[in-house]
Design an enzyme around this catalytic site. Structure first.
Site, short mmCIF file in Angstrom:
data_model
loop_
_atom_site.label_atom_id
_atom_site.label_comp_id
_atom_site.label_asym_id
_atom_site.label_seq_id
_atom_site.Cartn_x
_atom_site.Cartn_y
_atom_site.Cartn_z
N ASN A 129 1.94 6.54 3.68
CA ASN A 129 2.50 5.38 4.35
C ASN A 129 4.02 5.35 4.36
O ASN A 129 4.63 4.35 4.76
CB ASN A 129 1.95 4.10 3.73
CG ASN A 129 0.50 3.87 4.11
OD1 ASN A 129 0.02 4.38 5.12
ND2 ASN A 129 -0.21 3.11 3.30
N ASP A 186 0.86 -1.19 0.00
CA ASP A 186 0.00 0.00 0.00
C ASP A 186 0.90 1.24 0.00
O ASP A 186 0.85 2.06 0.91
CB ASP A 186 -0.92 -0.01 1.22
CG ASP A 186 -2.03 1.04 1.14
OD1 ASP A 186 -2.22 1.62 0.05
OD2 ASP A 186 -2.69 1.29 2.16
#
Length: 266
Positions: free
Chosen positions: A197, A192
């Site tokens: 992130n 992801d």
């Protein structure tokens, strides 16, 4: 525990954590793109921590995140330390150390710095020998999980990308089955790899977060989501510049589109 509460009462925590964390101030945190509830813990003179929680069940990801973070740290890649995992009152819980920096979507850096950090971090991760990674995130398994999530009503059709809002999950899954790419360029992927992130401090990569989907998969699993994230934040020219820096100036556009489509199910 009330869903998406802005605060987390100590009484909601696993019993073994309550005394240890009673002096911390809890506040809901929006860093990263985790589907779990995330709370930042700040205490005077104590290291910052994060608590993540989610309903326990077949689609919970926090147990997977804990095992992957332990492995990733052992591979020498910056990420949060796992302080304690737990299951309590129908919830998966994960207590993590904080890592320095801010996520790439809000870090005080230029678009050029952002794509350089993103490309370098993914190159570092993708260079790990796949034979050392015990986590299989190959397409066949992801498609099986996507189908299970769809059949369980876990796919949010209201959250589809704008171009797909008039389509159902069943429509999109049929496309996933009929448009599967041939072959796979396998690397250790984050799973992801969106800007929120990855963290940076002082203009340098400081760590990956939200690593529940880390594992061996086609490199386009990461390139597709990273490219889309850069395009959304900075425009398509910066997306292409990211691909150039990473080393794929002429990407497989069909694969980029395919893995972005697959992400609608997660």
């Amino acid at each position: 525990m009330s869903e998406l509460s802005p605060v987390l009462p100590v009484e909601a925590l696993p019993p073994e954590w309550r005394i240890r964390l009673s002096s911390y101030h809890f506040e809901r945190d929006e860093v990263g793109q985790s589907a779990a509830g995330v709370f930042k813990l700040v205490g005077d003179g104590k290291p910052d921590l994060f608590v993540k929680c989610e309903p326990a069940g077949p689609f919970g990801e926090l147990p997977d995140e804990a095992t992957r973070l332990l492995w990733l740290a052992g591979a020498g890649i910056a990420c949060p330390n796992v302080v304690a995992p737990d299951v309590h009152d129908g919830q998966n819980w994960l207590l993590l150390s904080a890592i320095p920096g801010r996520d790439l979507s809000v870090a005080p850096i230029t678009p050029q710095q952002c794509i350089e950090i993103l490309a370098t971090a993914l190159q570092l991760l993708h260079a790990i020998d796949i034979r050392t990674c015990p986590f299989d995130q190959s397409l066949s398994g992801r498609l099986a999980l996507a189908k299970a999530r769809m059949e369980a009503g876990e796919v949010d059709e209201d959250d589809f990308d704008e171009a797909r809002l008039d389509q159902s999950a069943e429509d999109l899954f049929q496309l996933l089955e009929t448009q599967k790419p041939d072959g796979a360029d396998l690397v250790v992927t984050h799973g992801d790899a969106c800007l929120p992130n990855l963290l940076a401090q002082d203009g340098r990569f400081s760590g990956f977060i939200d690593c529940a989907r880390l594992g061996v998969a086609d490199r386009y699993q990461d390139l597709a989501l990273a490219y889309r994230s850069v395009c959304d934040d900075f425009g398509e020219a910066w997306g292409q510049a990211f691909l150039d820096l990473y080393g794929v100036p002429q990407p497989d556009r069909a694969k980029l589109a395919y893995y972005q489509l697959l992400d609608e199910f997660f």
